[in-house]
Design a protein around this motif. Structure first.
Motif, PDB file in Angstrom:
ATOM      1  N   VAL A  91     109.022  56.123  60.082  1.00 50.63           N
ATOM      2  CA  VAL A  91     110.403  55.650  60.045  1.00 50.63           C
ATOM      3  C   VAL A  91     110.554  54.725  58.838  1.00 50.63           C
ATOM      4  N   ALA A  92     111.767  54.267  58.623  1.00 53.09           N
ATOM      5  CA  ALA A  92     112.041  53.367  57.502  1.00 53.09           C
ATOM      6  C   ALA A  92     112.805  52.144  57.983  1.00 53.09           C
ATOM      7  N   GLU A  93     112.452  51.011  57.440  1.00 52.25           N
ATOM      8  CA  GLU A  93     113.180  49.749  57.649  1.00 52.25           C
ATOM      9  C   GLU A  93     113.090  49.217  59.082  1.00 52.25           C
ATOM     10  N   PHE A  94     111.956  49.427  59.739  1.00 48.47           N
ATOM     11  CA  PHE A  94     111.781  48.912  61.096  1.00 48.47           C
ATOM     12  C   PHE A  94     111.019  47.592  61.073  1.00 48.47           C
TER      13      PHE A  94
ATOM     14  N   VAL B   9     104.885  60.525  70.497  1.00 46.43           N
ATOM     15  CA  VAL B   9     104.128  60.138  69.313  1.00 46.43           C
ATOM     16  C   VAL B   9     104.757  58.867  68.779  1.00 46.43           C
ATOM     17  N   GLY B  10     103.952  57.832  68.601  1.00 52.16           N
ATOM     18  CA  GLY B  10     104.468  56.597  68.037  1.00 52.16           C
ATOM     19  C   GLY B  10     104.563  56.701  66.529  1.00 52.16           C
ATOM     20  N   PRO B  11     105.350  55.824  65.894  1.00 54.42           N
ATOM     21  CA  PRO B  11     105.447  55.851  64.432  1.00 54.42           C
ATOM     22  C   PRO B  11     104.110  55.555  63.778  1.00 54.42           C
ATOM     23  N   GLU B  12     103.764  56.342  62.750  1.00 48.74           N
ATOM     24  CA  GLU B  12     102.498  56.195  62.038  1.00 48.74           C
ATOM     25  C   GLU B  12     102.695  55.644  60.633  1.00 48.74           C
ATOM     26  N   ILE B  13     103.946  55.616  60.191  1.00 50.12           N
ATOM     27  CA  ILE B  13     104.305  55.082  58.875  1.00 50.12           C
ATOM     28  C   ILE B  13     105.571  54.252  59.036  1.00 50.12           C
ATOM     29  N   ASN B  14     105.673  53.165  58.299  1.00 53.29           N
ATOM     30  CA  ASN B  14     106.919  52.394  58.251  1.00 53.29           C
ATOM     31  C   ASN B  14     107.191  52.042  56.798  1.00 53.29           C
ATOM     32  N   GLN B  15     108.288  52.563  56.276  1.00 52.58           N
ATOM     33  CA  GLN B  15     108.701  52.254  54.906  1.00 52.58           C
ATOM     34  C   GLN B  15     109.611  51.030  54.903  1.00 52.58           C
ATOM     35  N   VAL B  16     109.357  50.105  53.981  1.00 53.98           N
ATOM     36  CA  VAL B  16     110.173  48.906  53.868  1.00 53.98           C
ATOM     37  C   VAL B  16     110.581  48.732  52.415  1.00 53.98           C
ATOM     38  N   ASN B  17     111.857  48.442  52.197  1.00 52.90           N
ATOM     39  CA  ASN B  17     112.361  48.176  50.856  1.00 52.90           C
ATOM     40  C   ASN B  17     112.108  46.714  50.517  1.00 52.90           C
ATOM     41  N   LEU B  18     111.250  46.470  49.545  1.00 47.99           N
ATOM     42  CA  LEU B  18     110.891  45.093  49.217  1.00 47.99           C
ATOM     43  C   LEU B  18     112.000  44.348  48.490  1.00 47.99           C
ATOM     44  N   GLN B  19     113.079  45.039  48.138  1.00 47.90           N
ATOM     45  CA  GLN B  19     114.241  44.314  47.621  1.00 47.90           C
ATOM     46  C   GLN B  19     114.903  43.532  48.749  1.00 47.90           C
ATOM     47  N   ASP B  20     114.692  43.979  49.990  1.00 40.30           N
ATOM     48  CA  ASP B  20     115.227  43.264  51.145  1.00 40.30           C
ATOM     49  C   ASP B  20     114.246  42.220  51.662  1.00 40.30           C
TER      50      ASP B  20
ATOM     51  N   LYS C 245      98.361  46.958  61.503  1.00 39.29           N
ATOM     52  CA  LYS C 245      96.909  47.146  61.499  1.00 39.29           C
ATOM     53  C   LYS C 245      96.404  47.518  62.891  1.00 39.29           C
ATOM     54  N   GLU C 246      96.926  46.831  63.891  1.00 35.18           N
ATOM     55  CA  GLU C 246      96.513  47.073  65.273  1.00 35.18           C
ATOM     56  C   GLU C 246      96.852  48.486  65.719  1.00 35.18           C
ATOM     57  N   GLN C 247      98.036  48.966  65.326  1.00 29.98           N
ATOM     58  CA  GLN C 247      98.520  50.280  65.757  1.00 29.98           C
ATOM     59  C   GLN C 247      98.209  51.382  64.741  1.00 29.98           C
ATOM     60  N   ARG C 248      97.527  51.029  63.674  1.00 28.91           N
ATOM     61  CA  ARG C 248      97.202  51.986  62.599  1.00 28.91           C
ATOM     62  C   ARG C 248      98.459  52.612  62.007  1.00 28.91           C
ATOM     63  N   ILE C 249      99.439  51.763  61.774  1.00 32.81           N
ATOM     64  CA  ILE C 249     100.681  52.183  61.108  1.00 32.81           C
ATOM     65  C   ILE C 249     100.579  51.839  59.627  1.00 32.81           C
ATOM     66  N   GLU C 250     100.805  52.820  58.782  1.00 27.03           N
ATOM     67  CA  GLU C 250     100.744  52.601  57.339  1.00 27.03           C
ATOM     68  C   GLU C 250     102.059  51.990  56.872  1.00 27.03           C
ATOM     69  N   LEU C 251     101.975  50.849  56.187  1.00 24.08           N
ATOM     70  CA  LEU C 251     103.163  50.192  55.636  1.00 24.08           C
ATOM     71  C   LEU C 251     103.322  50.597  54.179  1.00 24.08           C
ATOM     72  N   LEU C 252     104.470  51.186  53.862  1.00 26.56           N
ATOM     73  CA  LEU C 252     104.759  51.643  52.507  1.00 26.56           C
ATOM     74  C   LEU C 252     106.042  50.982  52.009  1.00 26.56           C
ATOM     75  N   THR C 253     106.170  50.867  50.711  1.00 27.84           N
ATOM     76  CA  THR C 253     107.407  50.343  50.127  1.00 27.84           C
ATOM     77  C   THR C 253     108.193  51.485  49.489  1.00 27.84           C
ATOM     78  N   HIS C 254     109.485  51.269  49.307  1.00 27.78           N
ATOM     79  CA  HIS C 254     110.337  52.290  48.688  1.00 27.78           C
ATOM     80  C   HIS C 254     111.510  51.613  47.995  1.00 27.78           C
ATOM     81  N   GLY C 255     112.277  52.395  47.247  1.00 31.76           N
ATOM     82  CA  GLY C 255     113.433  51.862  46.542  1.00 31.76           C
ATOM     83  C   GLY C 255     114.710  52.618  46.843  1.00 31.76           C
ATOM     84  N   ASP C 256     114.761  53.286  48.000  1.00 32.77           N
ATOM     85  CA  ASP C 256     115.942  54.077  48.356  1.00 32.77           C
ATOM     86  C   ASP C 256     117.056  53.188  48.896  1.00 32.77           C
TER      87      ASP C 256
END
Length: 334
Positions: A220-223, A244-255, A268-279
């Protein structure tokens, strides 16, 4: 967050006109947009009140759309706007019309991948635009899994891969923005209800695809941490073993310049990958889409509203290079 202003159609048109005459990609062996348009008759269907439109942009890595934008533009929806504008400008006369449905495709840079599929990694982000599932006073219309199926079928067509496996799939909810502050009790109730009513039917379909191996990692994105917890808890409560729980979370670092510690720890606990984006959160507002269509399909510009945008990237796995990047836009009668 840098976003294309929708308050002024003039500002949008100004950018579009500038882009149309400065694109370095020669679509028609001419000298740019003015040469292509000169003497070109409008298509016979220009004034048809279409009820559905599908638009495939070209490969922005080839057309020059990605390279010609400066850093700030790349972090907004300007790449999408430029790609849609180019496709309308150069590919409208070859559009496929069936009844009140139109499909516009930049054929110059689409097509099957070269070599074996295992050489590539396919990443997809689906921006669902048709409803607003969260927040106070939110609509509770479920996000359409039919549109999800249509988006995947459209991508299979664009890449020439039936039964495609998506290595990463990111679901971007309408109007979802990252907020590092904790929600109060009323906000938690509203968000939970929005997830149950609007998001869960679509998430169930995504979970099925994930368990079937059609999606490698689902995100998901922005959670925020709270929102990730709520999505997982609701999915388990309603879907049980199929969840299925979320395995990736995209966050816009402008926010959010620095990710909150609680989110990092939970990921880290849930093995969710944190990614950044610019959308941009609102990647294709209805007003902007109407401005794009107006010069080419003036009647459709008034009747259609964007339903989803599918952004896809294809990487060469062992080299980390993007070989294909593009957008699929679906619009339906408003």
């Amino acid at each position: 967050m840098t976003a294309l202003s929708t308050g002024s159609d003039a500002s949008v048109a100004s950018h579009l006109n500038g882009n149309a005459t400065s694109n370095g990609y020669d679509h028609a062996n001419g000298s740019g947009a003015e040469a292509v348009l000169a003497g070109a008759a409008p298509p016979s269907f220009a004034k048809v009140p279409f009820s559905q439109l599908t638009l495939y942009t070209g490969n922005t890595m080839r057309t020059g759309t990605t390279g010609q934008l400066n850093t700030s533009f790349k972090k907004s929806n300007q790449e999408l706007i430029s790609a849609v504008q180019d496709t309308l400008l150069y590919s409208l006369n070859t559009a496929r019309v069936k009844g009140d449905t139109i499909t516009i495709t930049d054929e110059t840079s689409l097509g099957p991948l070269e070599g074996d599929r295992s050489l590539y990694e396919v990443t997809v982000k689906m921006f669902h635009l048709a409803s607003c599932p969260t927040g106070a006073g939110a609509k509770t219309t479920p996000l359409s899994f039919e549109q999800l199926d249509a988006a995947i079928a459209d991508l299979e067509s664009a890449l020439g891969i039936p039964e495609i496996k998506l290595d990463h799939f990111i679901l971007a909810l309408p109007n979802q923005t990252f907020d590092e502050n904790e929600m109060d009790e009323s906000e938690v109730v509203a968000f939970t209800e929005g997830i149950k009513t609007a998001v869960l039917p679509l998430w169930q379909r995504l979970s099925v695809l994930r368990r079937a191996g059609r999606i490698g990692r689902l995100g998901v994105a922005e959670f925020s941490k709270q929102q990730l917890e709520i999505l997982k808890e609701v999915a388990i409560q309603v879907l049980g073993d199929d969840a299925v729980g979320p395995e990736i979370n995209q966050v816009n670092l402008q926010d959010c310049c620095v990710l909150p510690r609680d989110l990092i720890s939970y990921a880290k606990e849930q093995r969710i990958e944190l990614l950044t984006h610019g959308d941009s959160t609102n990647i294709l507002p209805k007003e902007t889409f109407a401005t794009l269509l107006q010069p080419y399909l003036p009647v459709a510009a008034k009747s259609l509203a964007p339903s989803f945008v599918l952004k896809y990237s294809v990487f060469i796995t062992n080299r980390g290079l993007v070989t294909k990047k593009g957008y699929i836009v679906k619009a339906l009668s408003a």
